[in-house]
Design a protein around this motif. Structure first.
Motif, PDB file in Angstrom:
ATOM      1  N   THR A 257       3.178 -10.113 -16.102  1.00  0.00           N
ATOM      2  CA  THR A 257       3.223  -9.815 -14.612  1.00  0.00           C
ATOM      3  C   THR A 257       1.863  -8.992 -14.387  1.00  0.00           C
ATOM      4  O   THR A 257       1.220  -8.946 -13.488  1.00  0.00           O
ATOM      5  N   ARG A 258       1.295  -8.410 -15.644  1.00  0.00           N
ATOM      6  CA  ARG A 258       0.039  -7.521 -15.304  1.00  0.00           C
ATOM      7  C   ARG A 258      -1.191  -8.707 -14.965  1.00  0.00           C
ATOM      8  O   ARG A 258      -2.117  -8.275 -14.383  1.00  0.00           O
ATOM      9  N   ILE A 259      -1.160  -9.623 -15.395  1.00  0.00           N
ATOM     10  CA  ILE A 259      -2.184 -10.932 -15.149  1.00  0.00           C
ATOM     11  C   ILE A 259      -2.113 -11.003 -13.632  1.00  0.00           C
ATOM     12  O   ILE A 259      -3.211 -11.152 -13.055  1.00  0.00           O
ATOM     13  N   MET A 260      -1.098 -10.988 -13.014  1.00  0.00           N
ATOM     14  CA  MET A 260      -0.744 -11.454 -11.464  1.00  0.00           C
ATOM     15  C   MET A 260      -1.211 -10.110 -11.051  1.00  0.00           C
ATOM     16  O   MET A 260      -1.952 -10.236  -9.979  1.00  0.00           O
ATOM     17  N   VAL A 261      -1.018  -8.998 -11.341  1.00  0.00           N
ATOM     18  CA  VAL A 261      -1.351  -7.832 -10.730  1.00  0.00           C
ATOM     19  C   VAL A 261      -2.891  -7.424 -10.659  1.00  0.00           C
ATOM     20  O   VAL A 261      -3.310  -7.337  -9.730  1.00  0.00           O
ATOM     21  N   ASP A 262      -3.537  -7.835 -11.806  1.00  0.00           N
ATOM     22  CA  ASP A 262      -4.903  -7.610 -11.827  1.00  0.00           C
ATOM     23  C   ASP A 262      -5.583  -8.799 -11.063  1.00  0.00           C
ATOM     24  O   ASP A 262      -6.607  -8.506 -10.133  1.00  0.00           O
ATOM     25  N   HIS A 263      -5.116  -9.988 -10.861  1.00  0.00           N
ATOM     26  CA  HIS A 263      -5.695 -11.158 -10.148  1.00  0.00           C
ATOM     27  C   HIS A 263      -5.389 -10.732  -8.490  1.00  0.00           C
ATOM     28  O   HIS A 263      -6.415 -10.856  -7.820  1.00  0.00           O
ATOM     29  N   LEU A 264      -4.345 -10.177  -8.160  1.00  0.00           N
ATOM     30  CA  LEU A 264      -4.310  -9.976  -6.863  1.00  0.00           C
ATOM     31  C   LEU A 264      -4.844  -8.830  -6.236  1.00  0.00           C
ATOM     32  O   LEU A 264      -5.494  -8.727  -5.268  1.00  0.00           O
ATOM     33  N   SER A 265      -4.918  -7.758  -7.231  1.00  0.00           N
ATOM     34  CA  SER A 265      -5.851  -6.592  -6.787  1.00  0.00           C
ATOM     35  C   SER A 265      -7.370  -6.882  -6.623  1.00  0.00           C
ATOM     36  O   SER A 265      -7.994  -6.526  -5.734  1.00  0.00           O
ATOM     37  N   ALA A 266      -7.808  -7.816  -7.423  1.00  0.00           N
ATOM     38  CA  ALA A 266      -9.046  -8.182  -7.342  1.00  0.00           C
ATOM     39  C   ALA A 266      -9.674  -8.931  -5.996  1.00  0.00           C
ATOM     40  O   ALA A 266     -10.383  -8.950  -5.354  1.00  0.00           O
ATOM     41  N   SER A 267      -8.443  -9.952  -5.829  1.00  0.00           N
ATOM     42  CA  SER A 267      -8.559 -10.649  -4.723  1.00  0.00           C
ATOM     43  C   SER A 267      -8.762  -9.778  -3.393  1.00  0.00           C
ATOM     44  O   SER A 267      -9.304 -10.387  -2.303  1.00  0.00           O
ATOM     45  N   LEU A 268      -7.505  -9.066  -3.410  1.00  0.00           N
ATOM     46  CA  LEU A 268      -7.419  -8.004  -2.286  1.00  0.00           C
ATOM     47  C   LEU A 268      -8.927  -7.235  -2.009  1.00  0.00           C
ATOM     48  O   LEU A 268      -9.297  -6.962  -0.817  1.00  0.00           O
ATOM     49  N   ALA A 269      -9.591  -6.755  -3.188  1.00  0.00           N
ATOM     50  CA  ALA A 269     -10.919  -5.961  -3.031  1.00  0.00           C
ATOM     51  C   ALA A 269     -11.808  -7.075  -2.277  1.00  0.00           C
ATOM     52  O   ALA A 269     -12.452  -6.391  -1.564  1.00  0.00           O
ATOM     53  N   ARG A 270     -11.731  -8.190  -2.757  1.00  0.00           N
ATOM     54  CA  ARG A 270     -12.635  -9.179  -2.415  1.00  0.00           C
ATOM     55  C   ARG A 270     -12.568  -9.280  -0.694  1.00  0.00           C
ATOM     56  O   ARG A 270     -13.440  -9.599   0.055  1.00  0.00           O
ATOM     57  N   HIS A 271     -11.209  -9.101  -0.213  1.00  0.00           N
ATOM     58  CA  HIS A 271     -11.157  -9.174   1.338  1.00  0.00           C
ATOM     59  C   HIS A 271     -11.093  -8.028   1.979  1.00  0.00           C
ATOM     60  O   HIS A 271     -10.758  -7.560   3.288  1.00  0.00           O
ATOM     61  N   GLY A 272     -11.584  -6.930   1.264  1.00  0.00           N
ATOM     62  CA  GLY A 272     -12.022  -5.426   1.825  1.00  0.00           C
ATOM     63  C   GLY A 272     -10.726  -4.799   2.109  1.00  0.00           C
ATOM     64  O   GLY A 272     -10.837  -3.846   2.790  1.00  0.00           O
ATOM     65  N   VAL A 273      -9.893  -5.146   1.393  1.00  0.00           N
ATOM     66  CA  VAL A 273      -8.368  -4.184   1.193  1.00  0.00           C
ATOM     67  C   VAL A 273      -8.501  -3.332   0.284  1.00  0.00           C
ATOM     68  O   VAL A 273      -8.792  -3.665  -1.075  1.00  0.00           O
ATOM     69  N   ARG A 274      -7.968  -1.927  -0.021  1.00  0.00           N
ATOM     70  CA  ARG A 274      -8.292  -0.828  -0.686  1.00  0.00           C
ATOM     71  C   ARG A 274      -6.974  -0.984  -1.460  1.00  0.00           C
ATOM     72  O   ARG A 274      -5.730  -1.414  -0.944  1.00  0.00           O
ATOM     73  N   VAL A 275      -6.815  -1.023  -2.909  1.00  0.00           N
ATOM     74  CA  VAL A 275      -5.687  -1.002  -3.681  1.00  0.00           C
ATOM     75  C   VAL A 275      -5.676   0.221  -4.629  1.00  0.00           C
ATOM     76  O   VAL A 275      -6.528   0.679  -5.115  1.00  0.00           O
ATOM     77  N   GLU A 276      -4.282   0.655  -4.727  1.00  0.00           N
ATOM     78  CA  GLU A 276      -3.934   1.576  -5.698  1.00  0.00           C
ATOM     79  C   GLU A 276      -2.979   1.374  -6.323  1.00  0.00           C
ATOM     80  O   GLU A 276      -1.842   1.074  -6.002  1.00  0.00           O
ATOM     81  N   LEU A 277      -3.408   0.915  -7.816  1.00  0.00           N
ATOM     82  CA  LEU A 277      -2.236   0.643  -8.875  1.00  0.00           C
ATOM     83  C   LEU A 277      -1.633   1.651  -9.470  1.00  0.00           C
ATOM     84  O   LEU A 277      -2.191   2.780  -9.750  1.00  0.00           O
ATOM     85  N   PHE A 278      -0.340   1.502  -9.887  1.00  0.00           N
ATOM     86  CA  PHE A 278       0.625   2.628 -10.509  1.00  0.00           C
ATOM     87  C   PHE A 278       1.521   1.774 -11.576  1.00  0.00           C
ATOM     88  O   PHE A 278       2.132   1.099 -11.214  1.00  0.00           O
ATOM     89  N   ASN A 279       0.865   1.789 -12.882  1.00  0.00           N
ATOM     90  CA  ASN A 279       1.699   1.387 -13.792  1.00  0.00           C
ATOM     91  C   ASN A 279       2.934   2.274 -13.995  1.00  0.00           C
ATOM     92  O   ASN A 279       2.806   3.315 -14.700  1.00  0.00           O
TER      93      ASN A 279
END
Length: 393
Positions: A257-279
């Motif tokens: 799941t962490r691989i998916m979280v990190d990949h989606l977060s990076a992809s969102l950032a490339r699209h100009g969307v801010r992301v806040e992660l909470f483990n």
């Protein structure tokens, strides 16, 4: 602490609780808190506005040692951190009357067993003359209980707001000095207890607009002697328009799941969307609540445990449902070993959220390249949705 002067005839009273770290056995208090009461002394009458948590009653009673008479004890809110010391004050001042709303009266009787003849109930907009000073009572229901009100002192242009605009913060400074620190504490306070009632609070803010307010004196935290910024912050927090932000609570057991979280977060950032992660295994849940104040989209990341979502992910969904944030979109990503119904379970836990559910993605084991590509498509969809909705930056 001693009484502290806010105005020639208005004093702060109360207690600073440096050590408290949990409120209602639920809410983290990383900065402690304070319980504020206020003494208003007119030419003919004296009013005490609110009391303190019963654990610190002795501090308030000591501050009142030189006050011979209290005519009115104003109770803005029946919750015990404000009202709990009322019985002791009434015992010391047997002629004092409790001034409160009609909705608060039965609550105070039930919670504190105060005799019915000790009450005076006030209508919305009603005023009380103290002689040279007057108190105007404004009903503000659901800030954050149904019975709440605030008090306005027009002669000092001062609003006694109880939990409205409050912050859990312990400090020796009477007035706000560090605006950034107080902004964070006030946002945490709003997120954890006010957010479910934001649409009603927006109406109450509008209700206060005609008042000339130069000072806001809340019942938790420091006094605002330049209150425009906290009122502007509240207007943003209650606004129905979210920010261009994804709030992303997740938990991962074996890394998939962490691989998916990190990949989606990076992809969102490339699209100009801010992301806040909470483990969720380590996060301060108050920080997640603060993120939900602004988020346009919520994504929950979870592995599968016993055919369902991880309990921490289920708690995050439960919390979001209870807080009713203004997010407009939601998705779920995660992994499983042999099967399960994590998506169906989490989706069923959020009936209060008025969101569009974007295509969830649960993968078996470690995500493969084609599944990472699906996450890229989800990121593009979220970015497009945010753009079309004209979210705040």
């Amino acid at each position: 602490m001693d009484k502290r002067k806010l105005h020639p005839r208005v004093h702060w009273l109360g207690a600073i609780d440096w050590d408290r770290r949990l409120f209602d056995s639920l809410i983290p208090l990383p900065d402690g808190t304070s319980y504020n009461a206020y003494l208003v002394q007119g030419n003919h009458k004296t009013a005490l506005l609110d009391t303190v948590d019963p654990a610190m009653a002795h501090i308030l009673l000591a501050q009142l040692e030189d006050v011979e008479k209290i005519d009115y004890l104003v109770s803005h809110h029946a919750e015990q951190d404000h009202s709990g010391t009322i019985p002791l004050i009434l015992e010391r001042y047997p002629d004092a009357k409790v001034v409160t709303t009609a909705k608060a009266k039965p609550m105070l009787i039930d919670l504190l067993q105060i005799a019915e003849d000790r009450f005076v109930t006030v209508a919305d907009g009603e005023s009380l003359d103290l002689g040279g000073l007057s108190l105007t009572f404004i009903h503000t229901p659901w800030v954050h209980w149904p019975e709440t009100m605030v008090t306005y002192l027009p002669e000092a242009k001062m609003l006694f707001s109880c939990d409205f605009f409050g912050s859990h913060i312990a400090a020796n400074d009477l007035y706000v000095i560090d605006q950034g620190r107080v902004h964070e504490a006030a946002k945490r306070y709003f997120a954890e207890i006010m957010m479910p009632f934001r649409t009603v609070i927006e109406k109450n803010i509008t209700k206060l607009a005609p008042l000339a307010i130069e000072t806001i004196a809340p019942s938790h935290g420091q006094v605002y002697d330049r209150p425009a910024w906290i009122m502007d912050a509240y207007r943003d927090w209650v606004s129905p328009t979210p920010h261009n932000l994804v709030s992303f609570p997740f938990v991962s057991m074996h890394g998939s799941t962490r691989i998916m979280v990190d990949h989606l977060s990076a992809s969102l950032a490339r699209h100009g969307v801010r992301v806040e992660l909470f483990n969720l295994a380590v996060t301060d849940i108050g920080k997640l609540a603060m993120s939900l104040v602004d988020a346009g989209t919520i994504v929950v990341g979870t592995p599968t445990v016993l055919l369902g979502a991880h309990p921490l992910a289920a708690y995050a969904a439960f919390l979001a449902n209870a807080l009713k944030p203004k997010a407009r979109f939601l998705s779920i990503v995660g992994s499983y070993g042999w099967g399960g119904k994590a998506v169906e379970q989490l989706a069923g836990m959020i009936p209060n959220l008025k969101v569009e559910v974007l295509e969830p993605l649960l993968v078996k084991g470690v995500p493969r390249q084609e599944e990472l590509a699906q996450l890229d498509r989800l990121a593009a969809t979220i970015a497009e949705k945010h753009s079309h909705e004209s979210f705040r930056a």
